[in-house]
Each structure stands twice: as structure tokens, then as C-alpha cells.
Scaffold this motif. Structure first.
Motif, short mmCIF file in Angstrom:
data_model
loop_
_atom_site.label_atom_id
_atom_site.label_comp_id
_atom_site.label_asym_id
_atom_site.label_seq_id
_atom_site.Cartn_x
_atom_site.Cartn_y
_atom_site.Cartn_z
N UNK A 229 0.82 -1.22 0.00
CA UNK A 229 0.00 0.00 0.00
C UNK A 229 0.85 1.26 0.00
N UNK A 230 2.16 1.09 0.07
CA UNK A 230 3.06 2.25 0.09
C UNK A 230 4.14 2.15 -0.97
N UNK A 231 3.96 1.23 -1.89
CA UNK A 231 4.99 0.95 -2.90
C UNK A 231 5.23 2.17 -3.78
N UNK A 232 6.51 2.44 -4.07
CA UNK A 232 6.87 3.62 -4.85
C UNK A 232 7.74 3.25 -6.04
N UNK A 233 7.73 4.12 -7.03
CA UNK A 233 8.55 3.94 -8.23
C UNK A 233 8.15 4.94 -9.28
N UNK A 234 9.12 5.63 -9.88
CA UNK A 234 8.82 6.65 -10.87
C UNK A 234 8.66 6.07 -12.27
N UNK A 235 8.97 4.79 -12.43
CA UNK A 235 8.76 4.12 -13.71
C UNK A 235 8.58 2.63 -13.44
#
Length: 355
Positions: A229-235
Motif C-alpha cells: 500500500x506504500x509501494x513507490x517507483x517513478x517508472x
């Protein structure tokens, strides 16, 4: 009668002066960003309604100029260039195309603003030369405040601000995530995981609540991995790398779900990429669903079960909402929810017997 929230109430709640609250809510400088954020958040929580000046009664408010009375038939389409929120994205780009086509059909010009806008947005435009503004995606409180102060009618797509009421258009994210979750449950899945950063956008947040609503309705236990629920990534590369750690952990701990309900198609395809690396077959062992129905969803292997969002239609409808606001400036603000369609493809199937 409900008590009207004042600036003093907000000041007492945050522990600052009333003067600081006034500066924060009016967008003035001279206050720390973290303090401004606390004040704006408190104002939203307490139910404060920001008014830039003494508002006359509805019947006393001047009617917006008719289309022929404006200096130019121009609409600003505001697309802050953050994350995937650009004209070239599979999702936002199609919405902007819908806006552009509808404006062209009506003989109205479009000014696309896509740069990183930090401050003084008001200095960039001439209010007399603009019919209205359509905001696509997340638009900061500071910019919305400046637009409101200028008195320019505006409509927001997939975003709303608790302090500055406006007409809003979005996909009915809650209902359609309920439906795709119901589809998975109907295929026998009882061990599911939602994947998507709840802080990414309002639509992700609504989709999470739609998912939770349906799983609770079916009496399924809450076994959600908080990291998903907090996963991040710009691509997609960064997103895949971040997700792989969590999926490997689920596998080691024998907690791998039989289905992943993803907040959008890009996330779903990252999940399928990782499962393939782990030699987990989709959908034979684990099902995966997405949301939005971007072009890649029909080209992935396996093809992706998802919810089709009428992206161009959303852009068209936003233009219609803006023109209605110009014609009826004193009518109540509207929140318009567009429907979608469940697109069943190869990535979701019945729960495996030995899952």
C-alpha cells in the motif's frame, strides 16, 4: 446548528497564531512549508471552508460573461508535470486528447500548461483572456487558491481539494474496484492482496476502499501486506524492483495470495513480470487484475483483465462541465462519476486447486 470553524479554531488546533493561519490559507509567503502543510491539513480535518472575500448571496453574484463577451475563446488545461501525470502517459494523455478534441469541436482554443509550477501561477495568465481552466490530475492547493482568487471558473479531473470547492469529474473508482474484486471472489479466490500506493492519487485511495468494501462484504479476513500500500517507483523498472522484494517475501513465508488486485495496469504488469521470474504461472497459479485499460493491457502476456476507463470521454465531459459552469455560475458544485466496463482477458482465472 453546527459551529462554524474559524481561523482561531485552526490556530488553537495546530498551536500557531491566527496570523500564521491567515497567511497559510491565503497563500502568502513568510511561513515554513511544513507549518503551512499542518495548517492546511487541520483546516480540512476541521471542515473549514476557505472564502477569499465576502461572498454575496447567490442571487447577487454577477453572472459570468457570455462566450461572445470574452476577449478570447481560450481554455487553460493545467497538467502539472509530476510522476506519470504528463501528456504522454497512457492514461492522462488520453484524457487530454478528449479535452482537446471537444474544445476544437466547439471552436475554443486550448492552452496546455505542463511545466513544474511552483508559485505565482496568476502572473502567467490574463483572466480576461481565459474562459476557464480544466485541471487534469493533482493540482496543488496553492495554484487552486490563485485560480479562485482570479475568479476564473475551473473544473478538476480526478482530484478535489477539501478547502476549495469545485466541479469534479472522475471514474467511479470505488464501484468498479468493487466489481473487479467481486469477479475474483466469484472465481473462488479468498486470499487476495491489493497493490497500489494509497498516497499516489485520490483514485488509488477510492479503489482501495472499493476493494476493502467487497472483501469485507464476502467475510474475507484482512491479511493485507502493508508494504503493497506504500509501494513507490517513478517508472516500471523502479516499481518492479520495489515490488520484487515484497513478492519474494510473501513466497518465502508461504503467504503468496491466489490473486492480486492492482490499482492500475502498469502495476499489474510489473507484478506479472515478477511472477514470471519466480516461475509462478499467471493465471494458473496466481491471478492478476489491473485498472484503466491502457494500450499495453491488451498486448501483455498474458493479456490483462482490467477495468476500461473512458479516458477520452472523461476529457469531453470535463469540457461540458466547464461550459455549464460558465452558463450557470451560481448552480451547486457537482461531482460527476463516470462508469466503466469490466474487460475479461487471460490474466485472471479460477483459483488453482492446490493454491
Amino acid at each position: 446548528m453546527t459551529k462554524k470553524i474559524t481561523m482561531q479554531d485552526i490556530a488553537d488546533h495546530v498551536g500557531v497564531s491566527k496570523f500564521a493561519v491567515s497567511k497559510a490559507l491565503s497563500g502568502k509567503s513568510g511561513i515554513k512549508p511544513e507549518t503551512r502543510d499542518k495548517i492546511v491539513q487541520a483546516a480540512a480535518q476541521l471542515g473549514y471552508r476557505f472564502i477569499t472575500k465576502e461572498e454575496p448571496a447567490a442571487e447577487e453574484q454577477p453572472k459570468a460573461a457570455a462566450f461572445g463577451e470574452t476577449d478570447h475563446r481560450q481554455v487553460i488545461v493545467l497538467v502539472p508535470n509530476v510522476r506519470y501525470q504528463t501528456r504522454h502517459s497512457y492514461y492522462w494523455g488520453r484524457i487530454i486528447e478528449g479535452v482537446q478534441l471537444e474544445l476544437e469541436e466547439r471552436g475554443i482554443g486550448m492552452i496546455l500548461v505542463t511545466e513544474h509550477i511552483r508559485s505565482q501561477f496568476a502572473n502567467m495568465i490574463n483572466p480576461r483572456g481565459v474562459m476557464g481552466i480544466i485541471g487534469v490530475g493533482v493540482v496543488s492547493y496553492q495554484i487552486l487558491l490563485e485560480i479562485r482568487n482570479l475568479g476564473i471558473p475551473f473544473v478538476l479531473i480526478d482530484h478535489e481539494d477539501p478547502l476549495i470547492p469545485s466541479d469534479v469529474l472522475s471514474m467511479n473508482n470505488f464501484e468498479w474496484m468493487r466489481r473487479i474484486t467481486h469477479y475474483l471472489v466469484g472465481m473462488g479466490h479468498r486470499n487476495l492482496q491489493f497493490v497500489g500506493n494509497l498516497r499516489y492519487s485520490r483514485s488509488f485511495y477510492d479503489r482501495w476502499f472499493g476493494y476493502r468494501s467487497m472483501t469485507e462484504e464476502h467475510g474475507l479476513g484482512v491479511n493485507q501486506h502493508e508494504g503493497l500500500l506504500t509501494i513507490r517507483g517513478d517508472n516500471r523498472s523502479e516499481m518492479t524492483e520495489a515490488l520484487e522484494t515484497i513478492l519474494q517475501e510473501l513466497s518465502r513465508e508461504s503467504r503468496m495470495p491466489t490473486a492480486f488486485a492492482c490499482a492500475n495496469d502498469s502495476i499489474a504488469m510489473c507484478v506479472m513480470t515478477i511472477l514470471a521470474r519466480m516461475n509462478i504461472r499467471v493465471p494458473d497459479e496466481v491471478s492478476v487484475t489491473g485498472f484503466d485499460d491502457i494500450k499495453d493491457a491488451a498486448l501483455s502476456s498474458p493479456t490483462l483483465t482490467t477495468v476500461h476507463v473512458h479516458k477520452r470521454g472523461m476529457g469531453v465531459r470535463a469540457v461540458e462541465a466547464l461550459l455549464r459552469r460558465l452558463e450557470h455560475p451560481n448552480s451547486p458544485k457537482e461531482k460527476i462519476l463516470l462508469t466503466g466496463e469490466l474487460v475479461v482477458r487471460q490474466s485472471a482465472g479460477p483459483k488453482a486447486a492446490k493454491a
